[in-house]
Scaffold this motif. Structure first.
Motif, PDB file in Angstrom:
ATOM      1  N   GLU A  31       6.019  13.618  14.811  1.00 43.20           N
ATOM      2  CA  GLU A  31       7.230  14.394  14.538  1.00 43.20           C
ATOM      3  C   GLU A  31       8.415  13.488  14.177  1.00 43.20           C
ATOM      4  O   GLU A  31       9.139  13.734  13.219  1.00 43.20           O
ATOM      5  CB  GLU A  31       7.567  15.239  15.768  1.00 43.20           C
ATOM      6  N   TRP A  32       8.570  12.389  14.954  1.00 44.29           N
ATOM      7  CA  TRP A  32       9.683  11.461  14.678  1.00 44.29           C
ATOM      8  C   TRP A  32       9.539  10.905  13.255  1.00 44.29           C
ATOM      9  O   TRP A  32      10.490  10.885  12.486  1.00 44.29           O
ATOM     10  CB  TRP A  32       9.707  10.307  15.699  1.00 44.29           C
ATOM     11  N   ILE A  33       8.336  10.451  12.928  1.00 45.36           N
ATOM     12  CA  ILE A  33       8.158   9.806  11.617  1.00 45.36           C
ATOM     13  C   ILE A  33       8.378  10.815  10.481  1.00 45.36           C
ATOM     14  O   ILE A  33       9.074  10.524   9.510  1.00 45.36           O
ATOM     15  CB  ILE A  33       6.761   9.142  11.506  1.00 45.36           C
ATOM     16  N   THR A  35      10.169  13.676  10.512  1.00 40.59           N
ATOM     17  CA  THR A  35      11.531  14.171  10.349  1.00 40.59           C
ATOM     18  C   THR A  35      12.511  13.067   9.958  1.00 40.59           C
ATOM     19  O   THR A  35      13.452  13.305   9.213  1.00 40.59           O
ATOM     20  CB  THR A  35      12.036  14.882  11.623  1.00 40.59           C
ATOM     21  N   ARG A  36      12.271  11.828  10.431  1.00 44.38           N
ATOM     22  CA  ARG A  36      13.213  10.746  10.110  1.00 44.38           C
ATOM     23  C   ARG A  36      12.918  10.073   8.775  1.00 44.38           C
ATOM     24  O   ARG A  36      13.778   9.390   8.235  1.00 44.38           O
ATOM     25  CB  ARG A  36      13.187   9.666  11.188  1.00 44.38           C
ATOM     26  N   THR A  37      11.686  10.216   8.282  1.00 45.88           N
ATOM     27  CA  THR A  37      11.349   9.502   7.040  1.00 45.88           C
ATOM     28  C   THR A  37      10.697  10.382   5.969  1.00 45.88           C
ATOM     29  O   THR A  37      10.759  10.059   4.788  1.00 45.88           O
ATOM     30  CB  THR A  37      10.353   8.345   7.309  1.00 45.88           C
ATOM     31  N   GLY A  38       9.999  11.440   6.361  1.00 49.92           N
ATOM     32  CA  GLY A  38       9.256  12.273   5.403  1.00 49.92           C
ATOM     33  C   GLY A  38       7.838  11.774   5.159  1.00 49.92           C
ATOM     34  O   GLY A  38       7.066  12.385   4.421  1.00 49.92           O
ATOM     35  N   ASP A 149       7.002  -3.684  15.616  1.00 52.25           N
ATOM     36  CA  ASP A 149       8.340  -3.144  15.343  1.00 52.25           C
ATOM     37  C   ASP A 149       8.220  -1.707  14.824  1.00 52.25           C
ATOM     38  O   ASP A 149       7.958  -1.478  13.641  1.00 52.25           O
ATOM     39  CB  ASP A 149       9.060  -4.046  14.321  1.00 52.25           C
ATOM     40  N   ARG A 150       8.445  -0.747  15.706  1.00 52.81           N
ATOM     41  CA  ARG A 150       8.223   0.654  15.312  1.00 52.81           C
ATOM     42  C   ARG A 150       9.227   1.163  14.284  1.00 52.81           C
ATOM     43  O   ARG A 150       9.000   2.163  13.618  1.00 52.81           O
ATOM     44  CB  ARG A 150       8.232   1.557  16.545  1.00 52.81           C
ATOM     45  N   GLY A 151      10.357   0.453  14.169  1.00 55.89           N
ATOM     46  CA  GLY A 151      11.366   0.877  13.200  1.00 55.89           C
ATOM     47  C   GLY A 151      11.001   0.528  11.766  1.00 55.89           C
ATOM     48  O   GLY A 151      11.563   1.089  10.814  1.00 55.89           O
ATOM     49  N   ALA A 258      11.511   5.476  -0.287  1.00 54.73           N
ATOM     50  CA  ALA A 258      11.635   4.789   0.999  1.00 54.73           C
ATOM     51  C   ALA A 258      11.748   5.769   2.159  1.00 54.73           C
ATOM     52  O   ALA A 258      11.117   5.581   3.198  1.00 54.73           O
ATOM     53  CB  ALA A 258      12.842   3.864   0.986  1.00 54.73           C
ATOM     54  N   ASN A 259      12.561   6.793   1.965  1.00 54.80           N
ATOM     55  CA  ASN A 259      12.844   7.732   3.051  1.00 54.80           C
ATOM     56  C   ASN A 259      13.372   9.006   2.400  1.00 54.80           C
ATOM     57  O   ASN A 259      14.302   8.939   1.581  1.00 54.80           O
ATOM     58  CB  ASN A 259      13.899   7.108   3.992  1.00 54.80           C
ATOM     59  N   ILE A 260      12.822  10.152   2.764  1.00 56.15           N
ATOM     60  CA  ILE A 260      13.241  11.408   2.122  1.00 56.15           C
ATOM     61  C   ILE A 260      14.728  11.660   2.344  1.00 56.15           C
ATOM     62  O   ILE A 260      15.416  12.208   1.475  1.00 56.15           O
ATOM     63  CB  ILE A 260      12.388  12.615   2.613  1.00 56.15           C
TER      64      ILE A 260
HETATM   65  O1  UT7 Z   1      12.564  -0.410   0.543  1.00 56.04           O
HETATM   66  C1  UT7 Z   1      13.597  -0.469   1.452  1.00 56.04           C
HETATM   67  C2  UT7 Z   1      13.009  -0.412   2.807  1.00 56.04           C
HETATM   68  N1  UT7 Z   1      13.784   0.030   3.918  1.00 56.04           N
HETATM   69  C3  UT7 Z   1      14.434   1.190   4.050  1.00 56.04           C
HETATM   70  O2  UT7 Z   1      14.625   1.974   3.163  1.00 56.04           O
HETATM   71  C4  UT7 Z   1      14.905   1.471   5.453  1.00 56.04           C
HETATM   72  C5  UT7 Z   1      16.162   2.314   5.502  1.00 56.04           C
HETATM   73  N2  UT7 Z   1      16.354   2.805   6.864  1.00 56.04           N
HETATM   74  C6  UT7 Z   1      15.694   3.902   7.325  1.00 56.04           C
HETATM   75  O3  UT7 Z   1      14.934   4.521   6.619  1.00 56.04           O
HETATM   76  C7  UT7 Z   1      15.995   4.350   8.736  1.00 56.04           C
HETATM   77  O4  UT7 Z   1      17.096   3.626   9.240  1.00 56.04           O
HETATM   78  C8  UT7 Z   1      14.778   4.183   9.692  1.00 56.04           C
HETATM   79  C9  UT7 Z   1      13.682   5.185   9.334  1.00 56.04           C
HETATM   80  C10 UT7 Z   1      14.243   2.770   9.629  1.00 56.04           C
HETATM   81  C11 UT7 Z   1      15.238   4.492  11.113  1.00 56.04           C
HETATM   82  O5  UT7 Z   1      15.777   5.815  11.179  1.00 56.04           O
HETATM   83  P1  UT7 Z   1      17.146   6.084  11.928  1.00 56.04           P
HETATM   84  O6  UT7 Z   1      17.411   7.529  11.856  1.00 56.04           O
HETATM   85  O7  UT7 Z   1      18.188   5.162  11.333  1.00 56.04           O
HETATM   86  O8  UT7 Z   1      16.794   5.704  13.403  1.00 56.04           O
HETATM   87  P2  UT7 Z   1      17.491   4.607  14.332  1.00 56.04           P
HETATM   88  O9  UT7 Z   1      17.158   3.232  13.895  1.00 56.04           O
HETATM   89  O10 UT7 Z   1      18.927   4.987  14.531  1.00 56.04           O
HETATM   90  O11 UT7 Z   1      16.750   4.885  15.700  1.00 56.04           O
HETATM   91  C12 UT7 Z   1      16.958   6.102  16.441  1.00 56.04           C
HETATM   92  C13 UT7 Z   1      16.039   6.059  17.641  1.00 56.04           C
HETATM   93  C14 UT7 Z   1      16.123   4.738  18.406  1.00 56.04           C
HETATM   94  O12 UT7 Z   1      15.973   5.032  19.779  1.00 56.04           O
HETATM   95  P3  UT7 Z   1      17.259   5.097  20.750  1.00 56.04           P
HETATM   96  O13 UT7 Z   1      17.883   3.738  20.652  1.00 56.04           O
HETATM   97  O14 UT7 Z   1      18.133   6.176  20.186  1.00 56.04           O
HETATM   98  O15 UT7 Z   1      16.649   5.410  22.080  1.00 56.04           O
HETATM   99  C15 UT7 Z   1      14.915   3.984  17.920  1.00 56.04           C
HETATM  100  O16 UT7 Z   1      14.463   3.033  18.869  1.00 56.04           O
HETATM  101  O17 UT7 Z   1      14.684   6.171  17.199  1.00 56.04           O
HETATM  102  C16 UT7 Z   1      13.929   5.106  17.755  1.00 56.04           C
HETATM  103  N3  UT7 Z   1      12.839   4.781  16.858  1.00 56.04           N
HETATM  104  C17 UT7 Z   1      11.642   5.400  16.902  1.00 56.04           C
HETATM  105  N4  UT7 Z   1      11.176   6.369  17.699  1.00 56.04           N
HETATM  106  C18 UT7 Z   1       9.920   6.791  17.497  1.00 56.04           C
HETATM  107  C19 UT7 Z   1      12.815   3.862  15.846  1.00 56.04           C
HETATM  108  N5  UT7 Z   1      11.610   3.881  15.244  1.00 56.04           N
HETATM  109  C20 UT7 Z   1      10.864   4.817  15.872  1.00 56.04           C
HETATM  110  C21 UT7 Z   1       9.560   5.300  15.711  1.00 56.04           C
HETATM  111  N6  UT7 Z   1       9.133   6.293  16.531  1.00 56.04           N
HETATM  112  N7  UT7 Z   1       8.738   4.826  14.766  1.00 56.04           N
END
Ligand code: UT7
Length: 329
Positions: A31-33, A35-38, A149-151, A258-260
């Motif tokens: 669900e996280w992946i 909704t946050r990325t598509g 690195d889950r991010g 990269a991300n929806i």
């Molecule tokens: O070609 C270019 C390549 N790169 C990109 O385009 C990356 C651009 N950035 C992004 O797409 C987004 O910033 C990400 C998808 C990488 C991250 O999404 P976000 O909405 O910015 O999340 P966030 O980094 O603010 O993290 C929110 C929460 C954090 O937890 P806490 O600190 O709020 O407790 C993260 O630790 O989500 C957590 N989190 C995860 N949870 C579950 C980060 N990665 C994950 C994961 N699963 N895979």
């Protein structure tokens, strides 16, 4: 003076990782992946070298272009994940393809690589120096991902796509850009530097990010996100203003996948409907420089993109780089 895309082809490896697969080794969930990325799933190269995927895509592109490989004057391969520092992926592909009369070099502009390479190729055909240029985007991001690195590790996939181009008088405009000050926001070290001298090296990125893993992709997701949502519309606008056209003249936007949420924000900023954006990241993930041509090729194969339509290829990536091409298909 523009280009004609004579033929395209793509190749993705058969193995893939679904969102649920990641739950076996990192703290995440589908669900996280989604909704946050598509992203839902992404192909993984496994044993297949980067050049091999590029070759497979190139063979299809050349066959569809209906030319003999010996007629190709230049092979440009875009990759941030080359199998070798040297020889280039382009030289390997040139040889295996039987492009006996072609020059060959690699171009690294990270995820913006295809835009940079197509624009470079355009200049070779425009001068008449080469009749046909083959651009091959091939990437195996999985080889240098930090799977702790889950991010970042959930974002990327492997694959390749290629295009054969020739000179034409069709509509064309381009704009390329870079902000190297953001280099440390998305990077992977190539050559090893001994730990004792690392911090003495000028502008060593580890000064700022001491936890940066050696030879693995390091990303500051939030900062790259901010850059991306501005870079995509900017890439279009810079190319569009050169030829005095607007977003309403464009039939299809083919953005870096990269991300929806990045694509949706860019669409909003441009004032263009999401229906005009080609999206394939759900099943490919982010394949770096292969992402735009994979999306383009898929839309052509499905008949979504048709001859005569106006396209905007818009990308961003490590560097930080960005770039846009407006062309008629
Ligand atoms: O070609 C270019 C390549 N790169 C990109 O385009 C990356 C651009 N950035 C992004 O797409 C987004 O910033 C990400 C998808 C990488 C991250 O999404 P976000 O909405 O910015 O999340 P966030 O980094 O603010 O993290 C929110 C929460 C954090 O937890 P806490 O600190 O709020 O407790 C993260 O630790 O989500 C957590 N989190 C995860 N949870 C579950 C980060 N990665 C994950 C994961 N699963 N895979």
């Amino acid at each position: 003076m523009g280009i004609n895309i004579l033929g395209m082809g793509s190749y993705v490896p058969g193995q893939k990782l679904t969102n649920n697969d990641f739950t076996r080794f990192i703290e995440t969930n589908d669900e996280w992946i989604r909704t946050r990325t598509g992203i839902v799933e992404r192909p993984m190269a496994g044993w297949e070298p980067t050049w091999y995927m590029g070759l497979k895509a190139a063979e299809k592109a050349v066959q569809r272009a209906g030319i003999d490989p010996k007629e190709i004057g230049l092979v440009i391969s875009t990759t941030a994940t080359a199998d070798f520092h040297t020889p280039s992926m382009a030289s390997i592909i040139q040889d295996k393809l039987g492009a006996a009369n072609a020059g060959a070099f690699d171009l690294n502009a990270a995820c913006t690589g295809f835009v940079y390479a197509l624009d470079t190729a355009r200049r070779f055909v425009e001068t008449g120096d080469e009749k046909y240029v083959l651009v091959v985007a091939n990437e195996s991001l999985s080889r240098f991902l930090d799977f702790t690195d889950r991010g970042s590790c959930i974002l990327f996939g492997d694959g390749a796509a290629a295009a054969v181009i020739e000179k034409s008088s069709k509509l064309y405009s381009s704009a390329l850009g870079s902000d190297g000050s953001g280099g440390k926001l998305l990077c992977a070290r190539a050559l090893n530097v001994a730990p004792e001298v690392r911090t003495e090296a000028p502008d060593d990125f580890t000064d700022e990010f001491p936890d940066m893993p050696l030879h693995k992709l390091f990303q500051n997701g939030k900062e790259v996100y901010k850059f991306a949502t501005c870079a995509l519309p900017r890439s279009f606008e810079l190319a569009a203003q050169k030829i005095g056209i607007t977003k309403d003249d464009i039939d299809w936007f083919v953005p870096h996948q990269a991300n929806i949420r990045i694509i949706e924000t860019a669409a909003k900023k441009l004032g263009a409907p999401m229906e005009k954006f080609i999206v394939t990241l759900d099943h490919y993930g982010n394949t770096s420089s292969a992402s735009i041509p994979l999306a383009l090729n898929e839309a052509i194969e499905k008949g979504t993109i048709k001859r005569g339509q106006k396209l905007a290829l818009i990308g961003f990536g490590a560097g930080l780089t960005f770039g846009g091409i407006i062309l008629e298909y």
